[in-house]
Design a protein around this motif. Structure first.
Motif, PDB file in Angstrom:
ATOM      1  N   ASN A   1       0.868  -1.173   0.000  1.00  0.00           N
ATOM      2  CA  ASN A   1       0.000   0.000   0.000  1.00  0.00           C
ATOM      3  C   ASN A   1       0.902   1.219   0.000  1.00  0.00           C
ATOM      4  O   ASN A   1       1.874   1.274   0.754  1.00  0.00           O
ATOM      5  CB  ASN A   1      -0.901  -0.030   1.224  1.00  0.00           C
ATOM      6  CG  ASN A   1      -1.784  -1.263   1.193  1.00  0.00           C
ATOM      7  OD1 ASN A   1      -2.263  -1.660   0.130  1.00  0.00           O
ATOM      8  ND2 ASN A   1      -1.963  -1.901   2.339  1.00  0.00           N
TER       9      ASN A   1
ATOM     10  N   HIS B   1       0.195  -5.400  -7.612  1.00  0.00           N
ATOM     11  CA  HIS B   1      -1.139  -4.832  -7.428  1.00  0.00           C
ATOM     12  C   HIS B   1      -1.082  -3.771  -6.313  1.00  0.00           C
ATOM     13  O   HIS B   1      -1.553  -3.979  -5.188  1.00  0.00           O
ATOM     14  CB  HIS B   1      -2.100  -5.966  -7.051  1.00  0.00           C
ATOM     15  CG  HIS B   1      -3.556  -5.610  -7.072  1.00  0.00           C
ATOM     16  ND1 HIS B   1      -4.286  -5.524  -8.222  1.00  0.00           N
ATOM     17  CD2 HIS B   1      -4.436  -5.337  -6.074  1.00  0.00           C
ATOM     18  CE1 HIS B   1      -5.548  -5.220  -7.930  1.00  0.00           C
ATOM     19  NE2 HIS B   1      -5.651  -5.098  -6.631  1.00  0.00           N
TER      20      HIS B   1
ATOM     21  N   GLY C   1      -1.477  -0.840  -3.710  1.00  0.00           N
ATOM     22  CA  GLY C   1      -2.633  -0.227  -3.046  1.00  0.00           C
ATOM     23  C   GLY C   1      -2.519   1.279  -3.239  1.00  0.00           C
ATOM     24  O   GLY C   1      -2.005   1.983  -2.382  1.00  0.00           O
TER      25      GLY C   1
ATOM     26  N   TYR D   1     -11.641  -2.670  -1.728  1.00  0.00           N
ATOM     27  CA  TYR D   1     -10.568  -3.606  -2.098  1.00  0.00           C
ATOM     28  C   TYR D   1     -11.147  -4.799  -2.858  1.00  0.00           C
ATOM     29  O   TYR D   1     -10.613  -5.220  -3.898  1.00  0.00           O
ATOM     30  CB  TYR D   1      -9.914  -4.042  -0.784  1.00  0.00           C
ATOM     31  CG  TYR D   1      -8.755  -5.007  -0.873  1.00  0.00           C
ATOM     32  CD1 TYR D   1      -7.689  -4.781  -1.735  1.00  0.00           C
ATOM     33  CD2 TYR D   1      -8.722  -6.138  -0.045  1.00  0.00           C
ATOM     34  CE1 TYR D   1      -6.619  -5.667  -1.776  1.00  0.00           C
ATOM     35  CE2 TYR D   1      -7.652  -7.017  -0.080  1.00  0.00           C
ATOM     36  CZ  TYR D   1      -6.611  -6.786  -0.954  1.00  0.00           C
ATOM     37  OH  TYR D   1      -5.559  -7.662  -0.988  1.00  0.00           O
TER      38      TYR D   1
ATOM     39  N   ARG E   1      -7.511  -9.363 -15.905  1.00  0.00           N
ATOM     40  CA  ARG E   1      -6.423 -10.343 -16.113  1.00  0.00           C
ATOM     41  C   ARG E   1      -6.861 -11.429 -17.082  1.00  0.00           C
ATOM     42  O   ARG E   1      -6.084 -11.869 -17.935  1.00  0.00           O
ATOM     43  CB  ARG E   1      -6.020 -10.973 -14.776  1.00  0.00           C
ATOM     44  CG  ARG E   1      -5.206 -10.014 -13.955  1.00  0.00           C
ATOM     45  CD  ARG E   1      -4.886 -10.521 -12.573  1.00  0.00           C
ATOM     46  NE  ARG E   1      -3.954  -9.583 -11.954  1.00  0.00           N
ATOM     47  CZ  ARG E   1      -3.717  -9.501 -10.659  1.00  0.00           C
ATOM     48  NH1 ARG E   1      -4.343 -10.313  -9.834  1.00  0.00           N
ATOM     49  NH2 ARG E   1      -2.861  -8.621 -10.195  1.00  0.00           N
TER      50      ARG E   1
ATOM     51  N   HIS F   1     -10.704 -13.413   2.292  1.00  0.00           N
ATOM     52  CA  HIS F   1     -10.913 -12.457   1.189  1.00  0.00           C
ATOM     53  C   HIS F   1     -10.791 -13.166  -0.163  1.00  0.00           C
ATOM     54  O   HIS F   1     -11.653 -13.003  -1.039  1.00  0.00           O
ATOM     55  CB  HIS F   1      -9.896 -11.314   1.299  1.00  0.00           C
ATOM     56  CG  HIS F   1      -9.789 -10.452   0.069  1.00  0.00           C
ATOM     57  ND1 HIS F   1     -10.688  -9.459  -0.225  1.00  0.00           N
ATOM     58  CD2 HIS F   1      -8.899 -10.464  -0.958  1.00  0.00           C
ATOM     59  CE1 HIS F   1     -10.360  -8.890  -1.388  1.00  0.00           C
ATOM     60  NE2 HIS F   1      -9.273  -9.472  -1.848  1.00  0.00           N
TER      61      HIS F   1
END
Ligand code: ARG
Length: 587
Positions: free
Chosen positions: A125, A160, A162, A324, A335, A355
């Motif tokens: 992040n 990826h 944040g 998120y 993707r 998650h």
């Protein structure tokens, strides 16, 4: 080239057996051979036959198999029905020829050819320092990328980041308190982090400040020039700092950095990324409603996952904001459409297990991926613990940030090098300290089962005596020094059939396993399979070197033995490089 294990499996599949039951193991005791299969036992059950009889029947059939008869000289049935295979000496000796021919490519089996893997790793992040947990993702993800790619997979490494969220409203609010409407081009991550800490503390009492943060976020989303400039600045400064403090020092780079922001359909974001996504977060919410899998819950939207035995996934908050989870769903759609991958690995801490279960299940309900597609996988890892056995945190005043761990590794490595080789130039010392320090840091992580928690035991990490990167680097350097006395071209013609001592053959057996070990690494996504192997290779080398003289008078035998240890060097180097660890000719 296919591994020996894979070729043996092919041979077994030609027997009258159901091919999904064919499994080959490494016997623990060397007297039980080099490979073993229980295929007669599992087949006997179905056929209601005696397993030992069936094992013997299979062995007779295998006598006509070209590969088996060339590779093994003893194939025996062992109670209660195992079939054990013992290598032929010539087959083992020939492996050295393969290593000499293939060199730096030894182990590229090509199992992955035609398959594409996306690896989502590192993914910190931004607007704050990278925490040591993300260092684990970075190091493990990088090693996996290397091994997959070596085996012939086409690998896409994607960070990826944040780089989006309500946090940016708060940061802009605090920034304006400090700097008004001027742009501070040199703002650091530390300052951003401080501003956010300040915001969290102040906003507890100050409703007005919270309100302002929301208003700033709204302006950012609407594309206000000033706000977009600030967000871009925070983002770019964060990336630059992470690059220089972390990635460049670790020697790691990414193919893509599609952060969370990329999946928001906003002008500010398009300006930075200059590319369109196949879907945005609002498209995800629309799809979920269209498919009838989303329910309003108060003013928020959730995806109901009861049919999958999972708690619901929140995809839109009551204030209309996305999360998120929403951007992760958009990322799956993207993707799939951009890379059409066979495998997608998310190298993320174990605490996010739920998650990912929810996100993968939702993506299937949304039709973004096929119901039976099991290529999408969370590759979890454990925590980094402090000396007290607790998760490292800023509270104990100890070191917690990734760059501090890197600094400390480099410092310790430098001191060691400085002590060992005081006469070296400063540049040389730094270069070796970089390889040793970063090697030790990576190895400390990669050599544990990734699902377990790790600690930083600095003495063990830097121990030149065992189970550390410096130890393996030292083994490699030692081999190179033995070589330095012999012209390398004399080895090209070395006659490896002269290698008949049992320690020599044992060492060749370990060398031959390397390609199989790499395939095992990707089967479990576990780099410690490779570190364990390199330690056993180093052990076999030392035990050979202690009892067999290499630099003998007889030049033919000397060349054959040098070729053998040269092959150990090749495999050691290939293996360490795949882990992201450099080797050195001298330490
Ligand atoms: N930035 C996230 C975090 O620190 C990790 C992102 C992992 N990748 C993903 N596609 N969710 O928690």
């Amino acid at each position: 080239m296919k591994t020996i294990k894979a070729q043996l499996i092919d041979s077994l599949k030609r027997l009258p057996v159901s091919s999904d039951k064919v499994a080959v193991e490494y016997p623990i005791k060397s007297s039980h051979g080099d490979y073993s299969t229980n295929i007669a036992m599992v087949t006997a059950k179905e056929m209601k036959k005696n397993p030992m009889d069936l094992a013997n029947e299979f062995i007779s059939a295998l006598e006509n198999d070209g590969f088996v008869s060339e590779t093994f000289d003893k194939v025996e049935a062992v109670k209660p029905g195992f079939i054990n295979f013992h290598f032929k000496k010539e087959a083992l000796q020939n492996i050295l020829g393969v290593i000499v021919d293939e060199g730096d490519s030894f182990g590229r089996t090509g199992v992955g050819s035609g398959k594409r893997v996306v690896v989502d790793y590192s993914s910190p992040n931004i607007a704050k320092q990278m925490h040591v947990g993300h260092l684990r993702s970075t190091v493990i993800g990088h090693a996996l990328c290397n091994v997959y790619s070596y085996l012939g997979y086409e690998v896409v490494g994607d960070n990826h980041l944040g780089d989006w969220g309500t946090k940016f409203g708060a940061l802009i609010a605090m920034y304006r308190e400090r700097y008004g409407d001027t742009i501070q081009n040199d703002i650091s991550i530390d300052t951003m982090e401080q501003m956010y800490v300040e915001f969290t503390a102040k906003s507890k009492e100050d409703e007005h400040l919270k309100e302002r943060a929301r208003a700033e976020l709204k302006q950012l989303q609407e594309g206000s020039d000033f706000h977009v400039k600030l967000w871009k600045l925070f983002r770019q400064r964060s990336i630059d700092e992470i690059m220089s403090k972390i990635y460049s020092r670790l020697g790691i780079s990414f193919d893509y950095m599609y952060g969370e922001a990329f999946f928001y359909d906003l002008p500010a974001v398009r300006e930075v990324y200059g590319e369109e996504s196949s879907i945005y977060t609002d498209g995800v919410v629309k799809d979920a409603l269209g498919k009838g899998i989303s329910k309003r819950s108060d003013d928020a939207f959730i995806i109901d996952l009861e049919s999958c035995n999972l708690p619901p996934l929140l995809i839109e908050k009551s204030d209309g904001g996305h999360l998120y989870s929403t951007s992760d769903l958009a990322a799956i759609h993207f993707r799939k459409s951009k890379f059409d991958p066979d495998i997608v690995l998310y190298v993320v801490g174990s605490e996010q297990a739920l998650h990912f279960k929810q996100v993968f299940a939702s993506a299937k309900l949304l039709g973004y991926i096929n119901e039976d597609d099991d290529g999408w996988a969370h590759v979890p890892f454990g925590l980094v613990l402090g000396d007290d056995g607790k998760k490292v945190s800023t509270r104990d005043g100890g070191i917690v940030y990734a760059h501090q761990f890197i600094d400390k590794s480099l410092e310790i490595a430098y001191d060691i090098v400085n002590e060992k080789q005081p006469e070296w130039s400063e540049d040389k010392k730094r270069e070796v300290a970089q390889a040793v320090g970063m090697g030790a840091l990576k190895y400390n992580d990669l050599s544990r089962d990734r699902t377990s928690n790790i600690t930083f035991d600095w003495d063990a990490m830097m121990n030149f005596g065992g189970a550390s990167a410096p130890y393996l680097q030292y083994t490699y350097a030692r081999i190179q020094s033995i070589f330095s006395k012999e012209p390398p071209d004399s080895l090209q013609k070395a006659d490896y059939t002269l290698l008949n001592e049992s320690k020599e053959l044992v060492l060749i057996k370990v060398l031959q396993k390397f390609p199989e070990v790499l395939e095992e690494v990707v089967a479990y996504n576990k780099p410690n399979v490779l570190t364990n192997y390199l330690e056993s290779l180093s052990g076999a080398f030392h035990s050979f070197y202690e009892s067999v003289q290499v630099l003998v008078e007889d030049s033919d035998l000397r060349h054959a033995r040098l070729l053998l240890i040269g092959s150990v060097g090749v495999v050691m180097k290939n293996g360490l490089n795949l882990l992201g660890i450099e080797v050195l000719d001298r330490i």
